[in-house]
Design an enzyme around this catalytic site. Structure first.
Site, PDB file in Angstrom:
ATOM      1  N   THR A 119       9.301  51.784 -32.210  1.00 32.80           N
ATOM      2  CA  THR A 119       8.771  50.494 -31.794  1.00 32.80           C
ATOM      3  C   THR A 119       7.468  50.195 -32.517  1.00 32.80           C
ATOM      4  O   THR A 119       6.692  51.103 -32.798  1.00 32.80           O
ATOM      5  CB  THR A 119       8.560  50.542 -30.268  1.00 32.80           C
ATOM      6  N   VAL A 148      17.898  45.943 -21.204  1.00 27.36           N
ATOM      7  CA  VAL A 148      16.586  45.475 -21.654  1.00 27.36           C
ATOM      8  C   VAL A 148      15.565  46.563 -21.344  1.00 27.36           C
ATOM      9  O   VAL A 148      15.554  47.101 -20.232  1.00 27.36           O
ATOM     10  CB  VAL A 148      16.198  44.160 -20.940  1.00 27.36           C
TER      11      VAL A 148
END
Ligand code: ASP
Length: 235
Positions: A119, A148
């Site tokens: 990320t 999610v």
């Protein structure tokens, strides 16, 4: 990174879902206004963080998901790419390894223990003390069912508030959501009077205590960055 071991080289692209697709999540928050924008499960926007910003600045909403978010992206004129743009061989091989490991993994284990978090996160402050945080990710290899993660959830993987802190997290998102990790750091500073450093480490430890792994970057009003991590996997 000259001399870095191969597993520490940034593979780029995005991780793959169990069905072999890329679904991207991103969020941005403006600590001055507390406005925020987030997108989840987008597939064609070249820079999902720009889409999150559009949601913040050019829509009445905070979070858009899936096909609707993709449509909003086209309507706002953001650059679109074929989903294959996010393909890299390393990430594809990561999915194949994940599939092999599934033979032995527990069905309810959301975390791939060998996951190296890819990320991208940023925290910032300007000369007037305005803070901001942003996070962009492909999520976790092998995610399913339109899962999610924490990155686009304001207060979990991304949070900013002027005078308190800005935070961007990476790691096994389920646990960061359950601990409201990014907001927790700011609350520890504001309500418990902890230093940002202590608040960041206490939060990572609380994520770890329920089984989560990962790390985060945070910044306080003095502009000093803080970094906390409970595993090896942050680039
Ligand atoms: N936190 C992200 C998620 O759970 C993954 C990561 O940081 O690598 O979607």
């Amino acid at each position: 990174l000259p001399g870095a071991p191969p597993e520490m080289l940034i593979p780029g692209g995005a991780v793959f879902t169990a069905e072999g697709k890329n679904e991207l999540d991103a969020a941005i928050m403006d600590g001055k206004t507390q406005k925020a924008g987030a997108v989840a499960g987008v597939t064609r926007t070249k820079n999902p963080i720009l889409l999150a910003r559009k949601v913040m600045e050019d829509s009445p909403h905070v979070m858009l998901t899936g096909a609707g978010a993709d449509r909003f992206s086209v309507e706002r004129g953001l650059e679109q790419v074929d989903p294959s743009y996010f393909y890299t061989e390393e990430r594809w091989q990561g999915l194949q390894k994940w599939k092999e490991r599934q033979q032995t993994a527990s069905a309810n284990d959301p975390v791939d223990p060998t996951h190296l978090f890819g990320t991208v996160g940023a925290v910032a402050i300007d000369s007037e003390g305005n803070m901001a945080a942003a996070t962009s990710t492909g999520g976790m290899t092998g995610k399913r069912w339109n899962r999610v993660g924490d990155s686009p959830i304001i207060g979990a993987g991304t949070y900013a508030k002027n005078g308190q802190c800005a935070v961007s997290a990476t790691g096994s998102g389920e646990y960061f959501i359950r601990e409201s990790a990014a907001r927790q750091i700011c609350d520890r500073v504001a309500w418990k009077g902890e230093s940002l450093f202590d608040a960041a480490w206490a939060t990572i430890m609380s994520v770890g205590a329920i089984g989560g792994d990962g790390g985060l970057i945070a910044m306080g009003p003095d502009g000093r960055p803080v970094f906390a991590i409970n595993d090896l996997g942050m680039y």
